[in-house]
Design a protein around this motif. Sequence first.
Motif, PDB file in Angstrom:
ATOM      1  N   ALA A  87      41.119  29.717  19.313  1.00 27.28           N
ATOM      2  CA  ALA A  87      41.171  29.878  18.260  1.00 27.28           C
ATOM      3  C   ALA A  87      39.765  29.512  17.654  1.00 27.28           C
ATOM      4  CB  ALA A  87      42.767  29.688  17.563  1.00 27.28           C
ATOM      5  N   VAL A  88      39.405  30.594  16.611  1.00 28.67           N
ATOM      6  CA  VAL A  88      38.457  29.308  15.879  1.00 28.67           C
ATOM      7  C   VAL A  88      38.645  29.450  14.698  1.00 28.67           C
ATOM      8  CG1 VAL A  88      36.253  29.126  15.094  1.00 28.67           C
ATOM      9  CG2 VAL A  88      36.967  28.647  17.344  1.00 28.67           C
ATOM     10  N   VAL A  89      39.022  28.190  13.363  1.00 26.36           N
ATOM     11  CA  VAL A  89      39.000  28.595  12.286  1.00 26.36           C
ATOM     12  C   VAL A  89      38.301  28.119  11.083  1.00 26.36           C
ATOM     13  CG1 VAL A  89      40.984  28.266  10.580  1.00 26.36           C
ATOM     14  CG2 VAL A  89      41.572  29.485  12.617  1.00 26.36           C
ATOM     15  N   ASN A  90      37.134  29.088  10.795  1.00 26.63           N
ATOM     16  CA  ASN A  90      36.159  27.945   9.605  1.00 26.63           C
ATOM     17  C   ASN A  90      36.489  28.552   8.349  1.00 26.63           C
ATOM     18  OD1 ASN A  90      33.763  26.726   9.269  1.00 26.63           O
ATOM     19  ND2 ASN A  90      33.252  28.371   8.603  1.00 26.63           N
ATOM     20  N   ALA A  91      37.264  27.561   8.267  1.00 28.23           N
ATOM     21  CA  ALA A  91      37.409  27.363   6.906  1.00 28.23           C
ATOM     22  C   ALA A  91      37.429  26.123   6.062  1.00 28.23           C
ATOM     23  CB  ALA A  91      39.286  26.372   6.629  1.00 28.23           C
ATOM     24  N   ALA A  92      35.911  25.603   6.229  1.00 32.54           N
ATOM     25  CA  ALA A  92      35.187  24.595   5.495  1.00 32.54           C
ATOM     26  C   ALA A  92      34.241  25.130   4.317  1.00 32.54           C
ATOM     27  CB  ALA A  92      34.398  24.074   6.465  1.00 32.54           C
ATOM     28  N   GLY A  93      34.658  24.662   3.499  1.00 28.29           N
ATOM     29  CA  GLY A  93      33.493  25.876   2.084  1.00 28.29           C
ATOM     30  C   GLY A  93      32.725  25.160   1.156  1.00 28.29           C
ATOM     31  N   ARG A  94      31.966  25.194   0.262  1.00 30.30           N
ATOM     32  CA  ARG A  94      31.596  24.516  -1.158  1.00 30.30           C
ATOM     33  C   ARG A  94      31.361  24.928  -2.150  1.00 30.30           C
ATOM     34  NH1 ARG A  94      28.066  20.079  -2.142  1.00 30.30           N
ATOM     35  NH2 ARG A  94      27.683  19.857   1.012  1.00 30.30           N
ATOM     36  N   MET A  95      32.428  24.921  -2.991  1.00 30.82           N
ATOM     37  CA  MET A  95      32.548  26.088  -4.368  1.00 30.82           C
ATOM     38  C   MET A  95      31.260  25.702  -5.461  1.00 30.82           C
ATOM     39  SD  MET A  95      35.837  27.346  -6.361  1.00 30.82           S
ATOM     40  CE  MET A  95      36.184  27.963  -5.712  1.00 30.82           C
ATOM     41  N   THR A  96      30.115  25.908  -6.343  1.00 35.92           N
ATOM     42  CA  THR A  96      29.701  25.278  -7.035  1.00 35.92           C
ATOM     43  C   THR A  96      29.873  26.582  -8.093  1.00 35.92           C
ATOM     44  OG1 THR A  96      27.787  24.385  -6.297  1.00 35.92           O
ATOM     45  CG2 THR A  96      27.979  25.379  -8.101  1.00 35.92           C
ATOM     46  N   LEU A  97      30.218  26.560  -9.396  1.00 33.63           N
ATOM     47  CA  LEU A  97      31.077  27.733 -10.507  1.00 33.63           C
ATOM     48  C   LEU A  97      29.668  27.475 -12.043  1.00 33.63           C
ATOM     49  CD1 LEU A  97      34.706  27.329 -10.931  1.00 33.63           C
ATOM     50  CD2 LEU A  97      32.779  29.028  -9.415  1.00 33.63           C
ATOM     51  N   ALA A  98      29.266  28.182 -12.167  1.00 37.39           N
ATOM     52  CA  ALA A  98      28.413  28.815 -12.980  1.00 37.39           C
ATOM     53  C   ALA A  98      27.565  29.885 -13.361  1.00 37.39           C
ATOM     54  CB  ALA A  98      26.618  27.663 -12.889  1.00 37.39           C
ATOM     55  N   ARG A  99      26.675  30.570 -14.985  1.00 34.74           N
ATOM     56  CA  ARG A  99      26.961  31.056 -15.188  1.00 34.74           C
ATOM     57  C   ARG A  99      25.312  31.777 -14.236  1.00 34.74           C
ATOM     58  NH1 ARG A  99      28.708  34.489 -19.203  1.00 34.74           N
ATOM     59  NH2 ARG A  99      26.274  34.740 -19.833  1.00 34.74           N
ATOM     60  N   VAL A 100      24.999  32.683 -14.152  1.00 33.05           N
ATOM     61  CA  VAL A 100      23.308  33.047 -12.492  1.00 33.05           C
ATOM     62  C   VAL A 100      22.491  32.396 -14.161  1.00 33.05           C
ATOM     63  CG1 VAL A 100      22.204  34.588 -12.058  1.00 33.05           C
ATOM     64  CG2 VAL A 100      24.222  35.081 -11.600  1.00 33.05           C
ATOM     65  N   GLU A 101      22.108  32.705 -14.818  1.00 34.04           N
ATOM     66  CA  GLU A 101      21.311  32.083 -16.452  1.00 34.04           C
ATOM     67  C   GLU A 101      21.349  30.645 -15.617  1.00 34.04           C
ATOM     68  OE1 GLU A 101      21.864  32.982 -20.277  1.00 34.04           O
ATOM     69  OE2 GLU A 101      23.625  33.577 -19.933  1.00 34.04           O
ATOM     70  N   ASP A 102      22.343  29.554 -15.660  1.00 35.10           N
ATOM     71  CA  ASP A 102      22.264  28.331 -15.887  1.00 35.10           C
ATOM     72  C   ASP A 102      22.015  27.770 -13.774  1.00 35.10           C
ATOM     73  OD1 ASP A 102      22.531  28.548 -18.221  1.00 35.10           O
ATOM     74  OD2 ASP A 102      25.050  28.254 -18.403  1.00 35.10           O
ATOM     75  N   ILE A 103      22.694  28.567 -13.043  1.00 34.63           N
ATOM     76  CA  ILE A 103      22.668  28.110 -12.003  1.00 34.63           C
ATOM     77  C   ILE A 103      21.734  27.209 -11.493  1.00 34.63           C
ATOM     78  CG2 ILE A 103      21.342  29.957 -10.214  1.00 34.63           C
ATOM     79  CD1 ILE A 103      24.767  27.876  -9.733  1.00 34.63           C
ATOM     80  N   ASP A 104      22.401  26.234 -11.084  1.00 33.23           N
ATOM     81  CA  ASP A 104      20.734  25.150 -10.672  1.00 33.23           C
ATOM     82  C   ASP A 104      20.745  25.175  -9.281  1.00 33.23           C
ATOM     83  OD1 ASP A 104      20.529  22.558  -8.711  1.00 33.23           O
ATOM     84  OD2 ASP A 104      21.213  21.977 -10.980  1.00 33.23           O
ATOM     85  N   LEU A 105      19.538  25.599  -9.057  1.00 33.41           N
ATOM     86  CA  LEU A 105      19.299  26.218  -7.184  1.00 33.41           C
ATOM     87  C   LEU A 105      19.387  25.330  -6.780  1.00 33.41           C
ATOM     88  CD1 LEU A 105      15.704  28.319  -8.526  1.00 33.41           C
ATOM     89  CD2 LEU A 105      18.608  28.988  -8.409  1.00 33.41           C
ATOM     90  N   ASP A 106      19.630  24.033  -6.770  1.00 35.32           N
ATOM     91  CA  ASP A 106      19.412  22.861  -5.415  1.00 35.32           C
ATOM     92  C   ASP A 106      20.822  23.187  -5.384  1.00 35.32           C
ATOM     93  OD1 ASP A 106      16.743  22.385  -5.381  1.00 35.32           O
ATOM     94  OD2 ASP A 106      17.158  20.119  -7.179  1.00 35.32           O
ATOM     95  N   GLU A 107      21.932  22.802  -6.087  1.00 32.91           N
ATOM     96  CA  GLU A 107      23.277  22.957  -5.955  1.00 32.91           C
ATOM     97  C   GLU A 107      23.541  24.489  -5.004  1.00 32.91           C
ATOM     98  OE1 GLU A 107      26.206  22.620  -9.193  1.00 32.91           O
ATOM     99  OE2 GLU A 107      24.976  20.976  -9.504  1.00 32.91           O
ATOM    100  N   MET A 108      22.804  25.443  -5.612  1.00 33.18           N
ATOM    101  CA  MET A 108      23.220  26.838  -5.111  1.00 33.18           C
ATOM    102  C   MET A 108      22.885  26.889  -3.627  1.00 33.18           C
ATOM    103  SD  MET A 108      21.600  30.743  -5.745  1.00 33.18           S
ATOM    104  CE  MET A 108      20.041  30.084  -4.841  1.00 33.18           C
ATOM    105  N   ASP A 109      21.672  25.964  -3.167  1.00 29.47           N
ATOM    106  CA  ASP A 109      21.291  26.610  -2.097  1.00 29.47           C
ATOM    107  C   ASP A 109      21.944  25.388  -0.742  1.00 29.47           C
ATOM    108  OD1 ASP A 109      18.566  27.314  -2.184  1.00 29.47           O
ATOM    109  OD2 ASP A 109      17.222  25.564  -2.176  1.00 29.47           O
ATOM    110  N   ALA A 110      22.754  24.223  -1.983  1.00 31.01           N
ATOM    111  CA  ALA A 110      23.816  23.821  -0.989  1.00 31.01           C
ATOM    112  C   ALA A 110      24.636  24.000  -0.076  1.00 31.01           C
ATOM    113  CB  ALA A 110      24.363  22.319  -1.573  1.00 31.01           C
TER     114      ALA A 110
END
Length: 246
Positions: A87-110
């Motif tokens: 069994a493999v459960v991939n629960a790893a994740g990252r969350m970044t919250l921002a309006r599309v007009e304000d998103i930091d692209l480096d954070e989005m890439d990460a």
Amino acid sequence: MSIEMNRTAIVTGGSRGIGRAVVRRLAEQGYAVVVGYAGNADEAAAAVKEAEAAGAQAVAYRADVADETAVAGMFAEAESRFGGVDAVVNAAGRMTLARVEDIDLDEMDALHRTNIRGAFVVAREAARRVRPGGSITLFSTSVVGTAFPTYGAYAASKGAVEALTMVLAKEMRGRDVNVNTVAPGPTATELFLEGKSDELVTRLAKSNPLERLAEPRDIAEVAAFLATPAGHWVNGQVVRANGGMV
């Protein structure tokens, strides 16, 4: 009571939150567990102790899910120590919250590196190694459907995981391996609660007919069910475990 014997699970993101609850639940079901973690060795060690307290064998393994060499090493550790992967459960994740007009692209890439590339890296290794009768479970979010503002980058990354689910299930034809994705709603984890006001948390808790946040255990029950023989006929599905939120 154990319902699985001589079976092994890998849980990424297993040191905290939903992943840690999945580790505990699978341990209770008799799985040996490899606790995948990104950086917090103390929390990973604590998750191992909880699994052992439930009567299971467990080991922690540090691996960035987006690093294919590290992920391959984690699977090799599971095979060497416990004999294989079921069994493999991939629960790893990252969350970044921002309006599309304000998103930091480096954070989005990460974020996308962990949530998209990481999901594909883990799924690829699982597709190569999971034994017949096994399962692959990925994680999305119910925000893909609810489309809350500021969740654009996060929801987009999880939409990619949902698109992968049925494709991989079809590619596993003849292998007797089911592939599903669990999409939680608001869940009382550190990742979810960080930066949210009490008012917002209360509003989100009331957004489903059961009128509460999920606990990590609620989501772990769903993921663990999909890994059992009882859940094996569920295949290629995105399960929205959200208390009825729409």
